[in-house]
Enzyme design. Structure first.
Site, PDB file in Angstrom:
ATOM      1  N   ASP B 258      31.533  19.121  66.708  1.00 53.02           N
ATOM      2  CA  ASP B 258      32.658  19.095  65.790  1.00 53.02           C
ATOM      3  C   ASP B 258      33.247  20.489  65.636  1.00 53.02           C
ATOM      4  O   ASP B 258      34.453  20.703  65.732  1.00 53.02           O
ATOM      5  CB  ASP B 258      32.160  18.589  64.427  1.00 53.02           C
ATOM      6  CG  ASP B 258      33.280  18.034  63.610  1.00 53.02           C
ATOM      7  OD1 ASP B 258      33.136  17.980  62.380  1.00 53.02           O
ATOM      8  OD2 ASP B 258      34.306  17.655  64.195  1.00 53.02           O
ATOM      9  N   ASP B 386      32.846  11.281  58.464  1.00 53.88           N
ATOM     10  CA  ASP B 386      32.099  12.192  57.592  1.00 53.88           C
ATOM     11  C   ASP B 386      31.210  11.417  56.654  1.00 53.88           C
ATOM     12  O   ASP B 386      30.017  11.714  56.495  1.00 53.88           O
ATOM     13  CB  ASP B 386      33.065  13.052  56.777  1.00 53.88           C
ATOM     14  CG  ASP B 386      33.785  14.071  57.624  1.00 53.88           C
ATOM     15  OD1 ASP B 386      34.917  14.442  57.276  1.00 53.88           O
ATOM     16  OD2 ASP B 386      33.201  14.490  58.643  1.00 53.88           O
TER      17      ASP B 386
END
Lengths: 256, 468
Positions: B258, B386
């Site tokens: 990420d 998330d």
């Protein structure tokens, strides 16, 4: 055991803290953040002190019972000192945060004062400390079992709950006292907080003789409460007017 | 401070999973862009000449000092409230996952592994187990990378229908099939006798209302609740089917990926975002949890000046008014991606499907980057990916830790602080930042530290009833 014990102990331990949270902290996002950050700082201090204790235990003879107990006592004392050190670090961080908030605000004053931050930080420390002490016990209380069947104290859960409650309160008051001492450079206030913390933790060494730990802790809590109240601007007169619900036409009772 | 990270929920079996994972990475980048975007736009409120999309750095020098301070102050105030608006759903998702893990034994029972993690962890030696888990994590992450690249390619060649259809199928699978399994397991746990007809009715209603809320219109709270539920379902699936060491490794590697994908110039996410900027389109507005509906407010705030701003700004603006569609689309697999494509199609060739009039109207309006005059009304957005990975971490901690509740609590606080820090860094740097790395790092550190160091200490303390 069972649900009655679970709910009873939960509310004894966390009821007052929950009330404090709901009525003074939950409505303000900034305070919630300070609360969680306070919990985080306490957690880090616990981590470091457990690390030290772990190293000490691994380096020693596991069969030696008195040594292990001695190491544990050392661990407790070291942890108390480390917690207070992290309270100081948190104070430093919050001071910087206040400066930032003041610099960024439109009217030059921070939306939250250092006293309010001290209170919230204390609650944060207390909640995390209480949670770590109590949660596993509560989970066990839900399951089957009989307390003290092997000759230990039958009041284990109850006294744990009361001890947790007093610790949460104490952390709150210590937060106020500590930050006040740091603000006004009164080192003896800070030392008093550290000594009180050591005394409370030390008093738990005589568990299961609960009279030796609970009574002094509650007395210390009452003393700390009175001291924090006076430092926060309270006085006997204020208290009297609050109890009688008097409004003198001047400002209403101070609310944090 | 509006954080948008759009991530698609990785779908379970087959290519859908990799595709979904890919989408989540893409979304991350897009979120960061949008975050940057938000800040740019806010600054524009004070200084209309300054911002262009995607290059806030250049604009920073142009911004008047006072404006910047005002902006920062607005950002900070904006931030505290919106941090809490993110804390609540993240906490709820974690609570649902932990409650399920603790009560329904199905999700902690080992019933095989995903095809993306073919190597077993039941090996004879520790070294073999480590090797297997590394291989598993490597395979999973390469699948994710491949799917991200595939997504970028599809996006570049405008194969919108493919992505759209795939997202619809994924959301159908999630809302009907996985919730059916979940319901069945809950009934088994509590020994509730239930007939198929009632179950069919319940699942049908749940699924259809979910599809409507997420892809079309619905009450905000209901939509948020559905997003939290499907994130929790997805996280539970991951917790069940990923073996232990593999799960931790995957969490760590995904955070690193990420970070790399969002901050490196050649990352697929960045390329995706740049393509979206060139085409003046929004990216994946749907795979996000949104805390407010700013639909009507945006309709009122059209600033023609914004149209001259860089495309990203206008992209974001179109998105803001399209928040409605966003909310509708905010579903794990579909994500406003489909909505966005619909909007694009509508723009170019006129409405083909029955799109809401307002959407078409907004598209026709001059795009501006001003999402909302009142920053308080601007919502915060966080990607569903998330949610999922935070919940996977906390769920795994509660499932497998010897410290049990202490470890779970420690991971929970660590993740919340990570989220807080991420938002703070965003406010300071005003640059694209991914939401996963800090929180997952803190979570992992605290998991292993609490489980191995703190737990023995607390155990001994509880045994002697000492208090620290």
């Amino acid at each position: 055991m069972t649900l009655a014990v679970f709910f009873g102990c939960t509310f004894i331990a966390f009821g007052p803290a929950l009330g404090l949270f709901l009525f003074t902290i939950a409505h303000d996002p900034l305070r919630i953040i300070i609360l969680i950050a306070g919990a985080f700082f306490w957690l880090v201090s616990l981590l470091l002190s457990s690390l030290i204790w772990f190293i000490a235990v691994k380096a020693s003879n596991p069969q030696d019972e008195p040594l292990q107990k001695g190491l544990l006592i050392f661990g407790v004392m070291f942890s108390v000192l480390l917690q207070e050190a992290f309270r100081f670090l948190y104070y430093k961080l919050l001071r910087k945060a206040i400066e930032g908030l003041v610099a960024l605000s439109e009217d030059g004053c921070s939306p939250i004062s250092i006293q309010q931050m001290a209170y919230v930080a204390g609650v944060g420390f207390g909640l995390m400390s209480g949670a770590f002490s109590m949660i596993n016990l509560l989970a066990d209380a839900l399951g089957p079992g009989i307390v003290g069947i092997h000759g230990d104290s039958q009041l284990y859960f109850l006294t744990s709950a009361f001890m947790t409650m007093v610790l949460i309160f104490l952390h709150t008051f210590w937060g106020i006292l500590f930050f006040h001492g740091c603000e006004h450079r009164r080192w003896w206030e800070i030392m008093a907080v550290v000594v009180m913390h050591l005394a409370v933790s030390g008093s738990t060494f005589c568990n299961p003789l609960y009279v030796g730990s609970l009574v002094p802790s509650y007395l210390l809590m009452a003393a700390a409460a009175a001291w924090a109240y006076l430092l926060s601007g309270g006085s006997a007169q204020n208290l009297w007017r609050f109890l009688l619900c008097l409004r003198s036409g001047a400002s209403p009772q101070p609310r944090s | 401070m509006s954080e948008e990270s759009e991530e698609s929920v990785p779908l379970l079996p087959l290519q859908q999973e990799s595709m979904a994972s890919a989408l989540f990475n893409t979304d991350q980048n897009d979120n960061s862009e949008r975050r940057r975007h938000d800040n740019s736009e806010r600054r524009r409120n004070d200084n209309p000449e300054s911002e262009t999309n995607g290059q806030p750095q250049n604009n920073i020098q142009q911004v008047v000092e006072q404006d910047e301070e005002e902006d920062e102050e607005l950002t900070l105030k904006y931030g505290a409230k919106h941090v809490i608006m993110l804390f609540v759903p993240v906490t709820l998702c974690m609570v649902v996952v932990v409650a399920t893990i603790k009560s329904v034994s199905f999700y902690t029972r080992k019933d095989g592994q995903l095809i993306y993690t073919p190597f077993t962890e039941e090996t004879e030696t520790v070294g073999q187990r480590a090797l297997n888990s590394i291989l598993n994590a490597a395979i999973m992450i390469s699948v994710i990378i491949v799917m991200t690249i595939l997504l970028v390619v599809l996006y570049k060649y405008r194969c919108y229908k493919v992505i759209h259809g795939w997202l619809i199928i994924s959301s159908l699978l999630l809302l009907f099939f996985f919730s059916f399994i979940y319901l069945g397991e809950v009934f088994k746990t509590y020994n509730v006798a239930m007939d198929y007809i009632t179950v069919a009715l319940m699942i049908w209603n749940f699924g259809v209302v979910g599809m409507i809320c997420i892809h079309w219109k619905g009450p905000l709270r209901l939509q948020q609740a559905y997003l939290i539920m499907i994130s929790a379902l997805m996280a539970l699936v991951f917790i069940k089917y990923l073996p232990e060491w593999t799960a931790w490794l995957i969490l760590a590697v995904i955070s690193v990926y990420d970070l790399v994908a969002v901050l490196c110039p050649k990352g697929p996410l960045r390329m995706l975002v740049e393509t979206a900027q060139e085409r003046n389109e929004t990216l994946f507005p749907a795979l996000i949890y949104s805390s407010t509906m700013i639909w009507l407010v945006n309709m009122a705030e059209e600033d023609p000046e914004a149209q001259r701003k860089a495309s990203k700004n206008s992209t974001y603006d179109k998105q803001a008014p399209a928040n409605q569609t966003q909310n509708e689309d905010a579903e794990a697999d579909d994500g406003g991606f489909s909505q966005e494509w619909q909007q694009q199609r509508d723009n170019r060739i006129g409405p083909i499907e029955s799109t809401p009039e307002s959407r078409a109207a907004v598209q026709a309006l001059p795009s501006n980057s001003q999402t909302s005059e009142d920053p308080e009304e601007r919502g915060v957005k966080l990607g569903l990916g998330d949610f999922i990975f935070y919940s996977v971490l906390v769920g795994k901690a509660s499932a497998t830790a010897s410290g049990d509740w202490n470890t779970t609590l420690a991971c929970f606080v660590a993740i919340l602080i990570g989220l807080c820090l991420t938002l703070l860094l965003l406010a300071i740097f005003k640059k694209a930042l991914p939401a996963l790395p800090i929180s997952i790092t803190f979570g992992l550190v605290f998991y292993f530290a609490t489980d191995n160091l703190v737990q023995p200490f607390m155990d001994q303390l509880a045994f002697h009833q000492f208090y620290i």
